[in-house]
Design a protein around this motif. Sequence first.
Motif, PDB file in Angstrom:
ATOM      1  N   ASN A   1       0.834  -1.201   0.000  1.00  0.00           N
ATOM      2  CA  ASN A   1       0.000   0.000   0.000  1.00  0.00           C
ATOM      3  C   ASN A   1       0.874   1.258   0.000  1.00  0.00           C
ATOM      4  O   ASN A   1       2.099   1.180  -0.024  1.00  0.00           O
ATOM      5  N   LYS A   2       0.223   2.402   0.051  1.00  0.00           N
ATOM      6  CA  LYS A   2       0.944   3.673   0.024  1.00  0.00           C
ATOM      7  C   LYS A   2       1.781   3.884   1.284  1.00  0.00           C
ATOM      8  O   LYS A   2       2.785   4.582   1.248  1.00  0.00           O
ATOM      9  N   ALA A   3       1.367   3.294   2.381  1.00  0.00           N
ATOM     10  CA  ALA A   3       2.100   3.474   3.636  1.00  0.00           C
ATOM     11  C   ALA A   3       3.497   2.856   3.548  1.00  0.00           C
ATOM     12  O   ALA A   3       4.466   3.444   4.043  1.00  0.00           O
ATOM     13  N   THR A   4       3.616   1.695   2.918  1.00  0.00           N
ATOM     14  CA  THR A   4       4.947   1.096   2.776  1.00  0.00           C
ATOM     15  C   THR A   4       5.802   1.891   1.794  1.00  0.00           C
ATOM     16  O   THR A   4       7.003   2.019   1.987  1.00  0.00           O
ATOM     17  N   ALA A  12       5.563   5.124   1.404  1.00  0.00           N
ATOM     18  CA  ALA A  12       5.952   6.307   2.169  1.00  0.00           C
ATOM     19  C   ALA A  12       7.074   5.972   3.153  1.00  0.00           C
ATOM     20  O   ALA A  12       7.989   6.780   3.361  1.00  0.00           O
ATOM     21  N   ALA A  13       7.015   4.789   3.742  1.00  0.00           N
ATOM     22  CA  ALA A  13       8.087   4.369   4.657  1.00  0.00           C
ATOM     23  C   ALA A  13       9.396   4.197   3.892  1.00  0.00           C
ATOM     24  O   ALA A  13      10.466   4.585   4.376  1.00  0.00           O
ATOM     25  N   SER A  18      10.822   7.681   3.207  1.00  0.00           N
ATOM     26  CA  SER A  18      11.451   8.302   4.375  1.00  0.00           C
ATOM     27  C   SER A  18      12.795   7.654   4.683  1.00  0.00           C
ATOM     28  O   SER A  18      13.755   8.351   5.045  1.00  0.00           O
TER      29      SER A  18
END
Length: 119
Positions: free
Chosen positions: A9-12, A14-15, A18
């Motif tokens: 997903n987008k969260a991974t 984004a991780a 970063s």
Amino acid sequence: MTKFTGFTNKATAAALRSELNAVLAKFGADANLEFTIGTIRFTSSDAKMQIETKVKGAIGREDRIISNLIASYGLKEIGRNGEKLVSYNSRAHRYPVIYSHGGKKYKTSLEHMKFLFAK
């Protein structure tokens, strides 16, 4: 350091961004470079992105074009409502000027640019 098993997903994504920003910032401080990560496209098993590199303090092509545009038309870089000149595309005859306002980018004509960024 995060251990990745897939890009679900987008969260991974984004991780990953970063983590890469932290690593590239550390390397860039030693090498006198600035890194910018573009859009990340991902599937379940891989991720693709574009990384731009620039020497710290160097004036890039787009910065030079914007400064020439400002000087030739006698404009301000920041408009009266907070607009900021971003880029100029000489091949786009109708809307060659790109400016940002409120986090979004907009295309406009030279005449409207003169109105927005007049001194």
